[in-house]
Design a protein around this motif. Structure first.
Motif, short mmCIF file in Angstrom:
data_model
loop_
_atom_site.label_atom_id
_atom_site.label_comp_id
_atom_site.label_asym_id
_atom_site.label_seq_id
_atom_site.Cartn_x
_atom_site.Cartn_y
_atom_site.Cartn_z
N ALA A 124 51.55 126.25 76.32
CA ALA A 124 51.91 125.06 74.75
C ALA A 124 52.51 125.85 74.32
CB ALA A 124 50.20 125.17 74.15
N SER A 125 53.69 125.00 73.00
CA SER A 125 54.47 125.86 72.09
C SER A 125 54.63 125.45 70.89
CB SER A 125 55.92 125.77 73.47
OG SER A 125 56.24 124.10 72.65
N GLY A 126 54.90 125.98 70.18
CA GLY A 126 54.83 126.04 69.24
C GLY A 126 56.35 126.19 68.18
N GLY A 127 56.71 125.20 67.48
CA GLY A 127 57.92 125.55 67.08
C GLY A 127 58.11 125.13 65.20
N GLU A 128 59.59 125.35 64.65
CA GLU A 128 60.24 125.67 63.28
C GLU A 128 59.67 123.66 63.09
OE1 GLU A 128 64.24 126.17 61.41
OE2 GLU A 128 64.62 126.44 63.64
N ASP A 129 60.16 123.14 64.35
CA ASP A 129 60.33 121.85 64.26
C ASP A 129 58.61 121.07 63.17
OD1 ASP A 129 58.43 121.92 66.02
OD2 ASP A 129 60.50 120.18 67.60
N GLY A 130 58.23 122.04 63.35
CA GLY A 130 56.10 121.89 62.75
C GLY A 130 55.78 120.90 64.17
N THR A 131 56.19 121.23 65.25
CA THR A 131 55.04 120.46 66.38
C THR A 131 54.67 120.71 67.30
OG1 THR A 131 56.95 120.87 68.15
CG2 THR A 131 56.54 118.74 66.12
N LEU A 132 53.10 120.96 67.32
CA LEU A 132 52.60 121.52 68.41
C LEU A 132 53.02 120.86 69.71
CD1 LEU A 132 51.07 124.19 69.69
CD2 LEU A 132 49.00 122.73 68.66
N ARG A 133 53.30 121.31 71.66
CA ARG A 133 53.60 120.35 72.00
C ARG A 133 52.88 121.28 73.02
NH1 ARG A 133 58.55 117.11 70.79
NH2 ARG A 133 58.91 118.09 69.44
#
Length: 610
Positions: free
Chosen positions: A202-211
């Protein structure tokens, strides 16, 4: 157990207020211990009670990352000083040091069997270490900027890394081969996490997405969108739930890993969701933020369990109360904290938002604080016993670049002076809020204001001169001018450099000053030329005269604090101990204690030579 405010103190210090702030935090695999790292070192807690157990120090710069070994017997720390240290978390013993990174170590992670350690650094490299020998087994190069995080797969065959280049790399942990790159995020990536079975990343970031990814194929399985950037992501121990926190709006969200569906949202107190963690036993969720707390919650019900307090952000001001029993501390995150100087206990914390604190001054009553409001260039009064706001003083021109830097009460507490970035000084009636007088100075930021003991004179400083004002006539009695040198040389932070600094003896017959050139000068009120010039080895940031007139303190750009005899004839003591830049100091009213504070998020109380 000894009071933790006295643990690992530098020579000459008698207490430490605050625990700095949290760069990283991690549970031990058995859920018994909690370790937090920050500018001053590593705090070890009993994870069930929140009791402080130890403070590990030894790094020469802030500790960016910590990790427990799978058997709970080792703790490793990665530091901005480019080194990795290995500790016994139960005794605090330092066992080994690894050094190879050319810039700060930002992340560390054990292999699942505990025999290897992987580290990521600001130099853009990843190092794989043998834990028994400290030998480097492999060096991985692939990120085009610093490596922010490394996480081992539970399968032990792979690990993942994220960097400031907005890339996630997946590596073969045995050969050093770059297996694949995941580059779907459109902004900075703030966190990555493997599921307990290793089949999901799992990854999360500045773009507001949780992938959610399949790390074996690189296939992007699910993308979930939040309203703000995702700061942290962590899997529950059973791997079925993913927990994330939003970067701006103080919520923690729970997600179904299989579907990407948002299960529930938990709203937290303001400024608390910078980091999140789940205990390995799955019972406890914790979060920490810029409010200075670590909060423990029941993972299932989100009922509050306990709170650890005392963590501070960068400090921007300190003031002793007139009786010397309380120290008011201002942080960069718009907090005001009141500490009991004798016990080292944090008594109260105020969050004056939307008001912001640019500077503070205690009234003679020891209860009222005048606070320069950096949000709108007003000044307001705060009752430190009740938290209620009193008189508000408006009239200064707003400025979006500089905040308020100077407020001062008259000795009788009836008048309040405030100076702005346009060189305008207002003198207010504290009771009515009316402007009594206005002093128009050079179009320059008013750095400091001081009333004479008889209340008839006001002294102000800016970046080019010191000015003495007659309060009744508003005439300038005299000025002390300085030539302005290159402010970017010799000072740690351009834009936060103090202008001229002045400190008076108790009778105001003598004063010491420091201009932009960093030279200390000793003056007598009746003489127009300095009695003495002192050129220190490093530039002076600030000066303070002890209230008993016995000593003068100087604060230097190399973070040293020096104590001098009153006319600076003799250097009595040099204190060192802050890990990062220290820019503020204040004598206690009895002159026996000097408080210093700065960017490491701690206040040190020093025993001043008599």
């Amino acid at each position: 157990m000894e009071d933790h405010t006295k643990w690992k103190l530098p020579k000459g210090a008698k207490a430490r207020l605050g625990k700095a702030f949290v760069y990283d935090l991690v549970y031990s695999p058995d859920s018994k211990l909690l370790a937090t790292s920050g500018p001053m070192g590593i705090w070890i807690y009993d994870a069930h009670t929140g009791e402080e157990l130890n403070l590990l120090t030894g790094h020469t710069d802030g500790v960016s990352a910590v990790a427990f070994s799978p058997d709970n017997n080792l703790l490793v720390s990665g530091s901005k000083d480019n080194s990795i240290r290995v500790w016994d978390p139960h005794t605090g013993q330092h066992k080994m040091t690894f050094a190879a990174h050319e810039e700060g170590v930002r992340s560390v992670a054990f292999s699942p069997n505990g025999q290897k350690l992987v580290s990521g650094g600001g130099d853009g490299t990843i190092r794989l270490w043998d834990m028994s020998t400290g030998e480097i087994l492999l060096t991985f190069v692939g990120h085009t900027d610093g490596v922010s995080e490394v996480v081992y797969s539970p399968s032990e065959e792979m690990f993942a890394s994220r960097g400031r280049d907005k890339m996630i790399h997946l590596w073969d942990a045995n050969t050093g081969e770059l297996v694949r790159t995941l580059n779907e995020h459109t902004g900075d990536i703030y966190f990555i996490a493997y599921s307990p079975d290793g089949n999901t990343l799992a990854s999360g970031g500045e773009d507001g997405t949780l992938r959610i990814w399949d790390p074996h194929t690189g296939h992007l399985k699910i993308t979930s969108t939040t309203t703000d950037g995702v700061k942290s992501v962590v899997f529950s121990p059973d791997g079925k739930t993913l927990v994330s926190n939003n970067y701006e709006n103080d919520v923690i969200q729970f997600w179904d890993v299989a579907t990407g569906e948002r299960l529930r949202t938990f709203t937290c107190p303001p400024d608390t969701t910078y980091h999140i963690a789940i205990s390995p036993d799955g019972n406890t969720l914790l979060n920490t933020g810029t409010d200075g707390t670590i909060r423990f919650w029941d993972f299932t019900t989100t009922a509050p369990l306990r709170t650890i307090t005392g963590y501070l952000n960068m400090l921007t001001g300190i003031k002793f109360s007139p009786d010397g029993n309380t120290l008011a501390v201002v942080s960069s995150m718009e907090r005001l904290m009141l500490w009991n100087v004798h016990s080292g206990k944090l008594m109260k914390t105020y969050f004056p938002h939307p008001r912001r604190i640019g500077c503070i001054a205690y009234a003679p009553d020891g209860v009222t604080l005048a606070c320069g409001n950096a949000a709108d260039n007003s000044v307001y009064l705060l009752n430190t016993e009740t938290g209620e706001y009193g008189q508000v003083f408006t009239g200064h021109k707003k400025n979006n670049v500089y905040s308020f830097e100077s407020v001062a009460f008259s000795p009788d507490g009836q008048m309040l002076a405030s100076g702005d970035s346009y060189g305008v000084i207002h003198l207010w009636d504290v009771t009515t809020g009316e402007t009594l007088k206005t002093f128009n100075w050079d179009d320059d930021l008013v750095r400091t204001l001081k009333f004479s003991p008889d209340g008839r004179m006001l002294v102000s400083t800016n970046d080019s001169e010191i000015c003495f004002w007659d309060i009744d006539t508003r005439d300038i009695i005299k000025t002390v001018e300085y030539s302005i040198t290159d402010s970017t040389t010799g000072y740690p932070f351009y834009g936060m450099i103090p202008g001229n600094t002045i400190a008076f003896s108790p009778d105001w017959k003598t004063f010491v000053s420091r201009g932009d050139d960093g030279i200390i000068q000793v003056w007598h009120q009746d003489v127009d030329e300095p009695l003495k010039n002192i050129v220190p080895k490093t530039k002076v940031m600030d000066l303070a005269y002890a209230p008993d007139g016995r000593t003068v303190a100087s604060l230097h750009t190399d973070d040293k604090i020096q104590i001098w005899s009153d006319h600076l004839n003799e250097l009595l003591q040099t204190f060192t101990g802050h890990i990062q830049w220290v820019g503020y100091m204040e004598y206690s009213p009895d002159g026996r204690t000097l408080a210093t504070a700065g960017y490491d998020g701690t206040v040190l109380l020093w025993d001043v030579p008599q």
